[in-house]
Design a protein around this motif. Sequence first.
Motif, short mmCIF file in Angstrom:
data_model
loop_
_atom_site.label_atom_id
_atom_site.label_comp_id
_atom_site.label_asym_id
_atom_site.label_seq_id
_atom_site.Cartn_x
_atom_site.Cartn_y
_atom_site.Cartn_z
N GLU A 52 -29.74 2.73 2.44
CA GLU A 52 -29.43 1.44 1.14
C GLU A 52 -29.78 2.68 0.49
O GLU A 52 -30.44 3.40 0.24
CB GLU A 52 -30.98 0.82 1.03
N PRO A 53 -28.17 2.70 -0.86
CA PRO A 53 -29.01 3.26 -1.83
C PRO A 53 -30.16 2.95 -2.30
O PRO A 53 -30.81 2.44 -2.72
CB PRO A 53 -27.54 3.15 -2.78
N GLN A 54 -30.22 4.47 -2.76
CA GLN A 54 -32.08 5.26 -4.37
C GLN A 54 -31.34 6.61 -4.99
O GLN A 54 -30.56 6.19 -5.37
CB GLN A 54 -32.61 5.82 -2.50
N GLY A 55 -32.55 6.39 -5.78
CA GLY A 55 -32.22 6.94 -6.53
C GLY A 55 -31.58 6.38 -7.95
O GLY A 55 -30.37 6.74 -8.85
N PRO A 72 -28.31 3.55 -8.56
CA PRO A 72 -28.93 4.30 -7.00
C PRO A 72 -27.05 4.05 -6.44
O PRO A 72 -25.99 3.16 -7.32
CB PRO A 72 -29.27 3.36 -6.47
N GLY A 73 -26.70 5.41 -6.59
CA GLY A 73 -25.26 5.95 -5.70
C GLY A 73 -24.04 5.79 -6.61
O GLY A 73 -23.17 5.68 -6.45
N GLU A 74 -24.69 5.12 -7.96
CA GLU A 74 -23.54 5.66 -9.32
C GLU A 74 -23.48 7.40 -9.41
O GLU A 74 -24.11 7.66 -9.04
CB GLU A 74 -24.17 5.07 -10.56
N PHE A 75 -22.05 7.43 -9.44
CA PHE A 75 -21.53 9.12 -9.99
C PHE A 75 -21.20 9.41 -11.94
O PHE A 75 -20.56 8.37 -12.38
CB PHE A 75 -20.55 10.00 -9.49
#
Lengths: 275, 290
Positions: free
Chosen positions: B8-11, B41-44
């Motif tokens: 699952e996207p984190q961060g 999370p998961g974004e650039f």
Amino acid sequence: MPPSATPPSFGTLALRWYRLNQGRLRATAIGIAALIAFLLVWHLLTTYRVVFFVRFTNVPSPLAVYASFTKAMHDPKFLMHILLSCRRIFIGFSLAAIIGVPLGLIMGRFKLVHEIIFPVAEVLRPIPAIAWVPMAIMLWPTNEQSIVFITFLGSFFPILVNTLHGMSLVDPVLVRAAQCLGARERSIFREVYFPASLPHIFTGLTVGMGVAWVSLIAAEMISGQYGIGYFTWEAYSLVQYADIALGMIAIGVLGLGSSLLIRGAGQLVMPWRAK
Amino acid sequence: MSDIAAKEPQGHIEVRNFSLSYDGIEGPVQAVTDTQIHVKPGEFVSIVGPSGCGKSTLLNAVAGFLKPTTGIVTVDGERVNGPSAERGMVFQQYSLFPWKTVRENVEFGLKMRGMPRSQRERAARTLLGLAGLEAFEKHYPEKLSGGMKQRVGIVRALATGPKVLLLDEPFGALDAQTRVIMQQILTNMWQRLKISVLFVTHDIDEAIFLSDRVYCMTARPGSIKAEIPIPLERPRQQSMMMSSEFLALRRGLMSLIREESLKAMGGEINDMGMQGLNIELHGHSLVEVL
Ligand SMILES: Nc1ncnc2c1ncn2[C@@H]1O[C@H](COP(=O)(O)OP(=O)(O)OP(=O)(O)O)[C@@H](O)[C@H]1O
Ligand SMILES: [Mg+2]
């Protein structure tokens, strides 16, 4: 691999090898020629006893030195002189490296240690090891110990200073890189500071080895009873002129050999710097 | 591999009420002021801005190398107070360890974590394979091209499975063609690993091409001047850079940055005492002169 028709012949291989090593071959050839020329000039100057500002009247010829060399090779006393000098170098230099390198690393890392030790080191450093001879004789109970101490002093400061220099040049971005890969203080020391300083540490060891020999020979000439420095000085007192040159050449060869050893060790420890 | 393919996207990066000043001889130098950014999370997300506006400062604070003077930096709700393997970083300068081979460099983070040798060797090989670098695992960095060094740098930062990847002008020193390839590689890895990326660049095309969102900073003291969403669909192709949508975004960002760059340069030119040139160089008039 391209499908070549025939494997290259011995001739082409030899030619290729020659092309690749041309530079080194050339240097070797010129080096040998220069050494021969040196011996020849030496031979001529001494056989004709040239006096031209400097006097070659009493200087031994290469052949005389060779003769005393073959004689010395069968003389256990000469070999003992050499062995003793090597032992003194080994002990004095090893102590200097064992103390100097870690001390430099720690001084480079911890400001307080640097602030305490650096001023003292800076005051002691300019004193040539030879100037320590009288003090060393007072300090140490035996002659042997004071000579080793002089040798130690001679190599200690170059090793310490170069290690410190290496530490000060460690690229901070490498430390940061290690930190954000999860490295803690100890790992950073072992994995970054130490390997990054190694090239300078080895510069220090090479310089230190040279100074160790300088200091050793001087100490042996002044206060020794054995050792290659003492042998050379004794030869002068005993008017054995050929032995003077023999002693000098032996010192040169030993110095060269020990710095080659260090260079070899450096290449083993730092494979990433191999050409 | 299981630990780097996140489930699952984190961060979730959050920077709030952030300011940072350096201690200078003439008192504190305000580098960044009153800044809020976030990365989902998961974004650039990219940060662009004129030279010296505090992009690196901001990024280094997120990495944990610098402490904010005011404000707070959090990742997934936890306050950042020091560098950690959770936040991988790629630097503009080449930062591979010269005394380690390519594979040993990639293994470094896993070694620090105490992973046994055979296991981390396998992990490093797999990662190097993904980046097309398996043939170079035994090489020392010195022998690699600039692009390859940065590729190894990215792989090394990703090896420990960080929640976020921070990049500070990682391709600044590369030639145009290599840059394009590196952008593609970075995009691929990002999509595969689903981690958040905070990317600093001064190349507007690069920022638009890579990002979901771009922050544009003001001249020093830096703060956020604008936040531009990049609605271009993914996967992105090189050809998109000619589309009208892309060009419109580019024009917008370009004028924002130009304004700020001129402000920054105006200050510098005044600092150098060039008023003697009989040109009004103060603030606005410089914009007109140029
Ligand atoms: N250690 C420091 N001490 C004092 N001032 C600093 C320090 N580091 C940076 N600065 C100043 O802070 C400002 C922001 O620096 P920073 O490196 O963050 O800018 P940047 O946007 O990354 O610039 P560039 O595009 O050139 O990389 C600059 O004006 C710089 O001069
Ligand atoms: Mg910067």
